[in-house]
Design an enzyme around this catalytic site. Structure first.
Site, mmCIF file in Angstrom:
data_model
loop_
_atom_site.group_PDB
_atom_site.id
_atom_site.type_symbol
_atom_site.label_atom_id
_atom_site.label_comp_id
_atom_site.label_asym_id
_atom_site.label_seq_id
_atom_site.Cartn_x
_atom_site.Cartn_y
_atom_site.Cartn_z
ATOM 1 C CG ASN A 100 10.784 23.041 69.927
ATOM 2 O OD1 ASN A 100 10.315 23.248 71.043
ATOM 3 N ND2 ASN A 100 10.870 21.830 69.410
ATOM 4 C CB CYS A 131 8.635 18.287 77.972
ATOM 5 S SG CYS A 131 10.352 18.444 78.427
ATOM 6 N N GLY A 244 18.473 9.359 66.254
ATOM 7 C CA GLY A 244 19.711 8.631 65.997
ATOM 8 C C GLY A 244 20.272 8.804 64.604
HETATM 9 C C1 LIG Z 1 20.533 17.483 75.170
HETATM 10 C C2 LIG Z 1 19.211 17.417 74.453
HETATM 11 C C3 LIG Z 1 18.283 18.447 74.597
HETATM 12 C C4 LIG Z 1 17.051 18.394 73.930
HETATM 13 N N1 LIG Z 1 16.178 19.437 74.073
HETATM 14 C C5 LIG Z 1 15.018 19.431 73.370
HETATM 15 C C6 LIG Z 1 14.147 20.530 73.426
HETATM 16 O O1 LIG Z 1 14.406 21.546 74.080
HETATM 17 N N2 LIG Z 1 12.985 20.472 72.714
HETATM 18 C C7 LIG Z 1 12.656 19.392 71.940
HETATM 19 O O2 LIG Z 1 11.601 19.407 71.291
HETATM 20 N N3 LIG Z 1 13.484 18.323 71.856
HETATM 21 C C8 LIG Z 1 14.648 18.311 72.544
HETATM 22 N N4 LIG Z 1 15.495 17.244 72.452
HETATM 23 C C9 LIG Z 1 15.127 16.079 71.618
HETATM 24 C C10 LIG Z 1 15.780 16.142 70.228
HETATM 25 O O3 LIG Z 1 15.321 17.249 69.488
HETATM 26 C C11 LIG Z 1 15.493 14.843 69.421
HETATM 27 O O4 LIG Z 1 14.097 14.699 69.263
HETATM 28 C C12 LIG Z 1 16.049 13.603 70.113
HETATM 29 O O5 LIG Z 1 17.298 13.860 70.710
HETATM 30 C C13 LIG Z 1 16.202 12.421 69.136
HETATM 31 O O6 LIG Z 1 17.087 12.716 68.085
HETATM 32 P P1 LIG Z 1 18.670 12.297 68.098
HETATM 33 O O7 LIG Z 1 18.720 10.851 68.477
HETATM 34 O O8 LIG Z 1 19.163 12.599 66.742
HETATM 35 O O9 LIG Z 1 19.324 13.149 69.148
HETATM 36 C C14 LIG Z 1 16.730 17.271 73.113
HETATM 37 C C15 LIG Z 1 17.676 16.229 72.978
HETATM 38 C C16 LIG Z 1 18.894 16.294 73.618
HETATM 39 C C17 LIG Z 1 19.897 15.165 73.434
#
Ligand SMILES: Cc1cc2nc3c(=O)[nH]c(=O)nc-3n(C[C@H](O)[C@H](O)[C@H](O)COP(=O)(O)O)c2cc1C
Length: 311
Positions: A100, A131, A244
């Site tokens: 990524n 971001c 989620g």
């Molecule tokens: C602690 C944390 C760090 C994240 N860092 C990135 C990142 O570096 N790059 C990115 O594209 N998404 C990042 N995300 C977003 C996740 O990849 C994902 O899109 C988002 O958390 C929703 O999915 P989830 O609800 O399953 O966590 C991050 C999410 C969390 C919680």
């Protein structure tokens, strides 16, 4: 019919429809002790930028009912250190490596994509277009013209499958999805986090050093479902659903609205072995339902076409 869990997302073939979501499992190394990583079709690492980034001031995470807020600020070791060390560890896993990338500006994204294109052992590149926790970090995810221009420039620099990761913090995710498709993305991933905040009224302070942060976890699942549904109606490209996803039923719900694969993020903080568990349950549920491949479920949502955008 024997169950076949593999999925084909345009040029990217995955042995299972599960992936780690960027930023939620480092680069996979820490997950290895909890499960055989082959339960994942691919490991997507945290966003990599050209230079190392130190990230945002602490605190960087805050727990909320049914989810979490984070404002890490894209802390990462930078391209050079990543390719010399971490990338080798990822390549050794028994699953596909997806990198990524994130840039401060247009040139940084294109620079990264061109460099990673010449690295062996990378199955695909995911562009973190959004971001929300970084100043000026949203324009490629929110502006149709900027999104198309960036994806097209990255497309011109790589033959690797290109995944455009969409933000939900927009008026119309469908329009951004179409822009990414016009730019030449092979796959869309949706969604990144929702901008939110958390406040301690007694101290009158925000709980995150950055004040606002990205909301993730089960609380955003219904919102993510709606976004994936809208993206599916706007574009024919394969979709990796994110938001989620915490169990096999969640994965299957996203498939019914049009996803081809699912990335899991926040659940890994709660259950680091969620990959193995979800895959195990997914097999059982598909067999019970008489479904021989996840692709059979894709976009099978029944019922009247939605006519209005507002509920
Ligand atoms: C602690 C944390 C760090 C994240 N860092 C990135 C990142 O570096 N790059 C990115 O594209 N998404 C990042 N995300 C977003 C996740 O990849 C994902 O899109 C988002 O958390 C929703 O999915 P989830 O609800 O399953 O966590 C991050 C999410 C969390 C919680």
């Amino acid at each position: 019919m024997p169950l076949n869990l593999s999925v084909k997302l345009g040029p990217l073939e995955l042995a299972t429809p599960l992936l780690t979501a960027s930023g939620c499992a480092g680069y996979g190394v820490e997950l290895e002790r909890y499960q055989d990583l082959s339960c994942f079709g691919g490991i997507i690492g945290k966003s990599i930028s050209r230079e190392p980034r130190l990230g945002n001031p602490y605190p960087r995470t805050a727990e909320t009912p049914a989810g979490m807020l984070n404002a890490i600020g894209l802390q990462n070791e930078g391209y050079e250190k990543f390719v010399q060390g971490t990338l080798n560890k990822m390549r050794a896993f028994n699953t596909k490596t997806i990198v990524n990338v994130v840039g401060h500006d247009f040139e940084e994204y294109v620079w990264l994509v061109e460099r990673f294109d010449s690295e062996a052992g990378i199955a695909a590149l995911e562009l973190n277009l959004s971001c929300p926790n970084v100043k000026g970090g949203m324009k490629f995810a929110t502006d149709v013209g900027e999104c198309e221009r960036l994806v097209a420039a990255c497309r011109a620099k790589t033959r690797l499958p290109l995944i455009a990761k969409l933000s939900p913090n927009v008026t119309s995710i469908a329009e951004i999805a179409k822009a990414a498709e016009r730019g030449g993305a092979d796959i869309l991933s949706a969604i990144n986090t929702y901008v939110g905040m958390s406040v301690d009224w007694r101290s009158k302070k925000a709980r995150l050093g950055n004040i606002t942060g990205g909301m993730s976890g089960p609380a955003i699942k219904p919102l993510a479902l709606r976004n994936v549904y809208d993206v599916r109606r706007a574009s024919k490209l394969p979709i990796m659903a994110i938001g989620g996803i915490s169990n096999a039923d969640d994965v299957l719900e996203f498939m019914v609205v049009g996803a081809n694969a699912a990335q899991i993020g926040t659940i890994l903080f709660v259950e680091p072995d969620a990959g193995a568990k979800i895959l195990h349950d997914l097999k059982g549920k598909l067999i019970d339902a008489g479904v021989s491949s996840p692709a059979e479920l894709m976009g099978t949502l029944q019922g009247p076409e939605r006519t209005n955008v507002v509920a």
